[in-house]
Design a protein around this motif. Structure first.
Motif: not given
Lengths: 195, 187
Positions: A188, A83, A18-20, A86-87, A90-91, A99
């Motif tokens: 965010q 990923k 779920e995270t990088i 996706t960043l 989402e960001f 990040v």
């Protein structure tokens, strides 16, 4: 045994789907070193004058290990690429510095290009129905009402609304805002919807 | 997607070790067998090698180098246990990737029957409140299913209660925050 380093790398990536994670420069260098030494050993044995058949098998085994290493490295980069995509969604187009530093330079370059591509695609949308571009990252869930009540989760500073009003987003302050203006901030994590 | 070149799951599955017997001498490969003292790997040595290696050199290939044996969980003894009551087997210990690895190596189809028997267990694990205890004996893919089922269940009950889905923080953003907070606390 072959390919152990690269499996550690993949397991690390798989542990946090779920995270990088930080781009693991050190491990990748070690894997590349292993591949280089495999290649050199193979080159040596392939050029050896006495061509007995069993040496050929050894070369084959090493070659398989080389290909396997290549596959694993590519899979690692590919999963990171997904990923990073996706960043962007989402960001948003500007990554927060903490990040940003998780990506390698090349990955960041890829991110910028992807971001530009996505932005120019979204600008090109909707011209036939009188819009100058549609932001696809908005309205990922169907909006239920035009205005919603939100709680501010972090100090964000000033926000200028479409009608020209300027509000200050301070931690723990509550606001009643147009849904379209605060969606991105909610995604965010700066605002939170109160029901 | 399961068997694609870039699938991490497939890579982890093919990294599982299977018992093999070598048919030829392999010069300079002695280090693969930790108990061997020589530089060369002798013919007849039995050794657990990763599936990706065994797959490329087994007897059906152009250069047969080794014969592959079944991992013990697919053998007769365990087949009987699985047939009798599959729920008693702790897949976490015996075969993290039981179903996926089975697709590669097992000829007899015990996977379908095993899954049929374990399905009730999987269902109860996904609604159970004691998540650690009930998830413990599940294999990796079963865990993934259980987690997905639990998430769906939560989403449904949330929707039924309120009939409304609030806007929420994006998944990766939230997780990133949580990780950062955990790291801060560790310092």
């Amino acid at each position: 045994m072959f390919c152990e380093k690269v499996i550690e790398l993949l397991k690390e990536a798989e542990r946090n789907p779920e995270t990088i994670d930080q781009y693991n420069d050190e491990k990748i260098r070690q894997v590349l070193e292993e591949m280089h030494s495999l290649y050199k050993m193979n080159l040596n044995d392939a050029n050896a004058s006495s061509d007995n058949r069993s040496l050929c098998a050894t070369v084959q085994v090493r070659h398989t290990a080389l290909e396997r290493n290549k596959r694993c490295l590519l899979a690692y980069l590919y999963s990171r690429m997904n990923k990073i995509k996706t960043l962007r969604w989402e960001f948003g187009s500007v990554l927060p510095p903490d990040v940003r530093e998780l990506l390698s330079d090349d990955e960041y370059q890829w991110f910028s290009k992807y971001s530009t591509n996505l932005a120019s695609y979204m600008r090109s949308l909707g011209s036939d129905i009188g819009y100058s571009g549609i932001d696809l990252t908005e309205n990922l869930k169907p909006p239920k009402s035009l205005y919603i009540e939100v709680l501010c989760m972090a100090d964000h500073g000033k926000l200028e609304l479409e009608d020209g009003d300027i509000i200050t987003l301070k931690k723990n302050s509550r606001h009643f805002l147009p849904t379209s203006e605060c969606q991105t901030l909610i995604r965010q994590g700066i605002l939170k919807q109160i029901l | 997607m399961n068997n694609s070149y870039l699938s991490i799951l497939d890579i982890l599955v093919t990294n599982e070790r299977v018992p093999c017997r070598f048919l030829h001498d392999l010069p300079k490969m002695g280090f693969m067998d930790p108990s061997a003292a020589e530089d060369d790997l002798k013919a007849g040595a039995t050794l657990d090698v990763p599936l990706w290696l065994a797959e490329n050199f087994n007897s059906s290939c152009r250069i047969p180098l080794l014969t592959v044996d079944l991992p013990k969980i697919y053998k007769d003894a365990y087949r009987e246990i699985l047939n009798a009551d599959a729920c008693t087997v702790d897949m976490q210990k015996l075969g993290q990737h039981f179903y996926e690895l089975g697709c590669y190596v097992a000829k007899h189809d015990i996977k379908g029957e095993t899954f049929r028997q374990r399905f009730r267990m999987l269902m109860s694990a996904s609604v159970s409140s004691d998540s650690i205890g009930s998830i413990q004996p599940l294999s990796a893919s079963e865990r993934k299913r259980a987690a997905a089922a639990a998430a769906t269940e939560r989403a449904l009950s949330g929707w039924l209660q309120r009939g409304d889905c609030p806007l929420t923080t994006a998944n990766m953003v939230a997780n990133h925050r949580k990780r950062k907070r955990a790291e801060m606390e560790m310092l």
